[in-house]
Design a protein around this motif. Structure first.
Motif, PDB file in Angstrom:
ATOM      1  N   ILE A  35      36.776  44.084  43.193  1.00 49.91           N
ATOM      2  CA  ILE A  35      37.293  42.774  42.801  1.00 49.91           C
ATOM      3  C   ILE A  35      38.082  42.884  41.499  1.00 49.91           C
ATOM      4  O   ILE A  35      39.193  42.359  41.378  1.00 49.91           O
ATOM      5  CB  ILE A  35      36.142  41.746  42.683  1.00 49.91           C
ATOM      6  CG1 ILE A  35      35.553  41.471  44.061  1.00 49.91           C
ATOM      7  CG2 ILE A  35      36.622  40.471  42.010  1.00 49.91           C
ATOM      8  CD1 ILE A  35      34.219  40.737  44.039  1.00 49.91           C
ATOM      9  N   LEU A  36      37.526  43.590  40.520  1.00 48.71           N
ATOM     10  CA  LEU A  36      38.206  43.702  39.220  1.00 48.71           C
ATOM     11  C   LEU A  36      39.481  44.534  39.308  1.00 48.71           C
ATOM     12  O   LEU A  36      40.422  44.293  38.549  1.00 48.71           O
ATOM     13  CB  LEU A  36      37.259  44.261  38.166  1.00 48.71           C
ATOM     14  CG  LEU A  36      36.152  43.309  37.724  1.00 48.71           C
ATOM     15  CD1 LEU A  36      35.189  44.005  36.783  1.00 48.71           C
ATOM     16  CD2 LEU A  36      36.745  42.059  37.076  1.00 48.71           C
ATOM     17  N   GLN A  37      39.551  45.499  40.218  1.00 44.78           N
ATOM     18  CA  GLN A  37      40.803  46.237  40.392  1.00 44.78           C
ATOM     19  C   GLN A  37      41.896  45.317  40.931  1.00 44.78           C
ATOM     20  O   GLN A  37      43.061  45.479  40.605  1.00 44.78           O
ATOM     21  CB  GLN A  37      40.621  47.440  41.327  1.00 44.78           C
ATOM     22  CG  GLN A  37      39.934  48.605  40.669  1.00 44.78           C
ATOM     23  CD  GLN A  37      39.972  49.855  41.524  1.00 44.78           C
ATOM     24  OE1 GLN A  37      40.465  50.860  41.091  1.00 44.78           O
ATOM     25  NE2 GLN A  37      39.445  49.780  42.729  1.00 44.78           N
ATOM     26  N   GLY A  38      41.521  44.359  41.735  1.00 51.68           N
ATOM     27  CA  GLY A  38      42.487  43.397  42.256  1.00 51.68           C
ATOM     28  C   GLY A  38      42.870  42.342  41.239  1.00 51.68           C
ATOM     29  O   GLY A  38      44.002  41.863  41.212  1.00 51.68           O
ATOM     30  N   ASN A  39      41.922  41.956  40.386  1.00 51.34           N
ATOM     31  CA  ASN A  39      42.159  40.943  39.354  1.00 51.34           C
ATOM     32  C   ASN A  39      41.202  41.208  38.200  1.00 51.34           C
ATOM     33  O   ASN A  39      40.051  40.788  38.238  1.00 51.34           O
ATOM     34  CB  ASN A  39      41.948  39.535  39.918  1.00 51.34           C
ATOM     35  CG  ASN A  39      42.112  38.462  38.847  1.00 51.34           C
ATOM     36  OD1 ASN A  39      42.500  38.740  37.711  1.00 51.34           O
ATOM     37  ND2 ASN A  39      41.806  37.228  39.206  1.00 51.34           N
ATOM     38  N   GLY A  40      41.688  41.899  37.184  1.00 50.82           N
ATOM     39  CA  GLY A  40      40.858  42.243  36.034  1.00 50.82           C
ATOM     40  C   GLY A  40      40.394  41.046  35.234  1.00 50.82           C
ATOM     41  O   GLY A  40      39.520  41.168  34.385  1.00 50.82           O
ATOM     42  N   ARG A  41      40.972  39.876  35.511  1.00 53.19           N
ATOM     43  CA  ARG A  41      40.574  38.655  34.802  1.00 53.19           C
ATOM     44  C   ARG A  41      39.680  37.758  35.654  1.00 53.19           C
ATOM     45  O   ARG A  41      39.417  36.618  35.280  1.00 53.19           O
ATOM     46  CB  ARG A  41      41.819  37.893  34.369  1.00 53.19           C
ATOM     47  CG  ARG A  41      42.636  38.669  33.344  1.00 53.19           C
ATOM     48  CD  ARG A  41      43.864  37.919  32.937  1.00 53.19           C
ATOM     49  NE  ARG A  41      43.489  36.607  32.411  1.00 53.19           N
ATOM     50  CZ  ARG A  41      44.341  35.736  31.927  1.00 53.19           C
ATOM     51  NH1 ARG A  41      45.619  36.021  31.919  1.00 53.19           N
ATOM     52  NH2 ARG A  41      43.937  34.568  31.482  1.00 53.19           N
ATOM     53  N   ALA A  42      39.205  38.254  36.776  1.00 54.47           N
ATOM     54  CA  ALA A  42      38.347  37.435  37.635  1.00 54.47           C
ATOM     55  C   ALA A  42      37.105  37.011  36.852  1.00 54.47           C
ATOM     56  O   ALA A  42      36.438  37.848  36.245  1.00 54.47           O
ATOM     57  CB  ALA A  42      37.936  38.222  38.881  1.00 54.47           C
ATOM     58  N   GLU A  73      32.910  33.661  39.525  1.00 46.75           N
ATOM     59  CA  GLU A  73      33.505  33.785  40.852  1.00 46.75           C
ATOM     60  C   GLU A  73      33.074  35.080  41.547  1.00 46.75           C
ATOM     61  O   GLU A  73      32.821  35.091  42.749  1.00 46.75           O
ATOM     62  CB  GLU A  73      35.030  33.732  40.765  1.00 46.75           C
ATOM     63  CG  GLU A  73      35.559  32.357  40.454  1.00 46.75           C
ATOM     64  CD  GLU A  73      37.076  32.325  40.361  1.00 46.75           C
ATOM     65  OE1 GLU A  73      37.741  33.261  40.867  1.00 46.75           O
ATOM     66  OE2 GLU A  73      37.592  31.350  39.785  1.00 46.75           O
TER      67      GLU A  73
END
Length: 172
Positions: free
Chosen positions: A26-33, A37
């Motif tokens: 998840i964090l590789q896709g969006n480090g600001r997640a 969430e």
């Protein structure tokens, strides 16, 4: 000059369980997640996600960073250099080049070169100055072979299949 960034630590393989792998995915896709969430998607508490991210960061598995567009920042030229170093000068050349703002990657390698560096330059004049004045002035640099990037086709900071035998042991 910018401070020299720390290279990745050479740590023993860190076991990753399924939740760790999913958090990393998840964090590789969006480090600001937001942790909230991530927790909702994985069916765990926000505290679990926070604790695991902190552990992954302290273990050297995860670094969250902003990746900028070099062209938007005015760096129009990218080049890669293979550098041969005189015996006994490897550490001092690495230390010197690591201090340069326009050198964004430095690694020791095997083969016909001792070092591989990536540089970003404002323009060709900047690259010319780096190649003809600055690099030759570094004590211990014996030879430089330069490759200029003319078109970028892919860049990815997402590692495939991590934790599934490709990057070390997996615990379940």
């Amino acid at each position: 000059m910018r401070p020299v960034s720390s290279p990745p630590r050479a740590t023993p393989d860190v076991p990753l369980d399924q939740i760790d792998r999913e958090i990393l995915r998840i964090l590789q896709g969006n480090g600001r997640a937001p942790y909230r969430e991530i927790a909702r998607e994985l069916g765990v508490s926000e505290g679990t996600v926070r604790n695991r991210v902190n552990r992954l960061q302290s273990d050297g598995v995860l670094t969250i960073a902003a990746i900028t567009d070099q062209f938007a920042l005015g760096y129009r030229v990218t080049a890669f250099c293979l550098i041969r170093v005189q015996v006994g000068y490897q550490a001092s050349v690495v230390e010197e080049l690591s201090r340069w703002d326009d050198v964004i990657y430095v690694s020791s390698c095997t083969g016909r070169a001792d070092l591989y560096i990536q540089v970003v330059c404002r323009d060709h004049e900047h690259l010319w100055e780096l190649l003809t004045q600055r690099l030759p002035s570094v004590e211990g640099v014996a030879d430089v072979e330069t490759f200029q990037e003319i078109k970028l086709h892919k860049v990815s900071y997402v590692y495939p299949n991590f934790g599934e035998g490709a990057a070390g042991p997996v615990s379940e």
